[in-house]
Design a protein around this motif. Structure first.
Motif, PDB file in Angstrom:
ATOM      1  N   SER A  80       0.800  -1.219   0.000  1.00 15.24           N
ATOM      2  CA  SER A  80       0.000   0.000   0.000  1.00 15.24           C
ATOM      3  C   SER A  80       0.837   1.275   0.000  1.00 15.24           C
ATOM      4  O   SER A  80       0.319   2.361  -0.270  1.00 15.24           O
ATOM      5  CB  SER A  80      -0.940   0.012   1.205  1.00 15.24           C
ATOM      6  N   LYS A  81       2.140   1.157   0.277  1.00 13.66           N
ATOM      7  CA  LYS A  81       2.979   2.350   0.388  1.00 13.66           C
ATOM      8  C   LYS A  81       4.077   2.440  -0.673  1.00 13.66           C
ATOM      9  O   LYS A  81       4.492   3.546  -1.032  1.00 13.66           O
ATOM     10  CB  LYS A  81       3.639   2.408   1.769  1.00 13.66           C
ATOM     11  N   ASN A  82       4.574   1.328  -1.153  1.00 16.42           N
ATOM     12  CA  ASN A  82       5.773   1.321  -1.998  1.00 16.42           C
ATOM     13  C   ASN A  82       5.462   0.938  -3.437  1.00 16.42           C
ATOM     14  O   ASN A  82       4.781  -0.058  -3.691  1.00 16.42           O
ATOM     15  CB  ASN A  82       6.806   0.342  -1.435  1.00 16.42           C
ATOM     16  N   SER A  83       5.990   1.752  -4.364  1.00 13.06           N
ATOM     17  CA  SER A  83       5.822   1.488  -5.798  1.00 13.06           C
ATOM     18  C   SER A  83       7.114   1.812  -6.541  1.00 13.06           C
ATOM     19  O   SER A  83       7.849   2.726  -6.164  1.00 13.06           O
ATOM     20  CB  SER A  83       4.695   2.347  -6.388  1.00 13.06           C
ATOM     21  N   LEU A  84       7.348   1.063  -7.599  1.00  8.34           N
ATOM     22  CA  LEU A  84       8.416   1.369  -8.539  1.00  8.34           C
ATOM     23  C   LEU A  84       7.800   1.765  -9.871  1.00  8.34           C
ATOM     24  O   LEU A  84       6.701   1.328 -10.202  1.00  8.34           O
ATOM     25  CB  LEU A  84       9.351   0.172  -8.737  1.00  8.34           C
ATOM     26  N   LYS A  85       8.502   2.590 -10.624  1.00  6.21           N
ATOM     27  CA  LYS A  85       7.983   3.029 -11.922  1.00  6.21           C
ATOM     28  C   LYS A  85       9.073   3.011 -12.971  1.00  6.21           C
ATOM     29  O   LYS A  85      10.265   3.153 -12.680  1.00  6.21           O
ATOM     30  CB  LYS A  85       7.440   4.449 -11.827  1.00  6.21           C
ATOM     31  N   ILE A  86       8.649   2.829 -14.208  1.00  4.23           N
ATOM     32  CA  ILE A  86       9.513   3.025 -15.358  1.00  4.23           C
ATOM     33  C   ILE A  86       8.684   3.791 -16.385  1.00  4.23           C
ATOM     34  O   ILE A  86       7.481   3.531 -16.537  1.00  4.23           O
ATOM     35  CB  ILE A  86      10.040   1.687 -15.938  1.00  4.23           C
TER      36      ILE A  86
END
Length: 216
Positions: A80-86
């Motif tokens: 619910s708190k951590n995301s990675l993006k490209i």
């Protein structure tokens, strides 16, 4: 060749970070986000002479200029708190300039005002942290590295690496759709000017972006 090396490093970092964070959560969710923004752009240590002239041109003053930016990103939520993006996008750097320019006789100079701008493609890799995931309006901080490549063969300029921290808020419309607003500051980490040029061009930008996010 150097462009491919930098892009490969970004992809390797993304994969390794994905594995590390993914160990804390069995579920992962993907979303697509489209951002459109406007920024004020300039560069460090101005004035920098980025215009070649046989007669001679010498900048006296340079001021920020509004420049657009757009990008499309894929996010992977590990919890619910951590995301990675490209992501992939396009942005511009520009500025207003007043310079002394020679008329062609090598002696007489006149004051010339102009606007200069350059466009870049960008490949980004970033991380987002949600501060209050239980709320309908979620606040977040984000940081990303962006490898920027000129959209055409500009004289004196080359590709460069930038860092872009952000802070913003996300409003959930329903289970799939959300809208967001974010403020950012982008700064070059490497020189964007050719090493044989003799001028150190390191641009920066600050501004705001609006976005829409679709969970898939």
């Amino acid at each position: 060749m150097k462009n491919y090396i930098h892009i490969s490093i970004l992809l390797i970092l993304f994969t390794n970070a994905e594995i590390a964070i993914g160990q804390d959560s069995e579920q992962s969710k993907y979303s697509i986000q489209f951002n459109l923004g406007i920024s004020r752009t300039l560069h460090y240590n101005q004035p920098v002479n980025l215009f070649q002239s046989l007669e001679g041109s010498f900048p006296e003053e340079q001021k920020p200029r509004n420049s657009p930016n757009v990008n499309l990103s894929i996010y992977r939520d590990f919890n619910s708190k951590n995301s990675l993006k490209i992501g992939f996008g396009s942005s511009s750097y520009g500025f207003w300039e007043r310079a002394q320019s020679n008329v062609g006789d090598g002696i007489t100079f006149v004051t010339v005002e102009s606007v200069r701008s350059w466009s870049f493609y960008g490949l980004s890799l970033g991380y987002r942290f949600i501060l209050n995931p239980e709320r309908k309006v979620r606040l977040f901080v984000e940081n990303e590295f962006i490898y920027e490549i000129p959209t055409q063969n500009y004289a004196l300029l080359k590709s460069g690496l930038a860092i872009q921290p952000k802070i913003g808020g996300i409003l959930n419309l329903n289970d799939n759709w959300s809208i967001l607003v974010e403020g950012f500051f982008k700064s070059a980490l490497t020189m964007y000017s050719d090493k044989n040029f003799g001028e150190d061009y390191k641009p920066y930008a600050y501004g705001i972006q609006l976005g829409v996010n679709l969970r898939i």
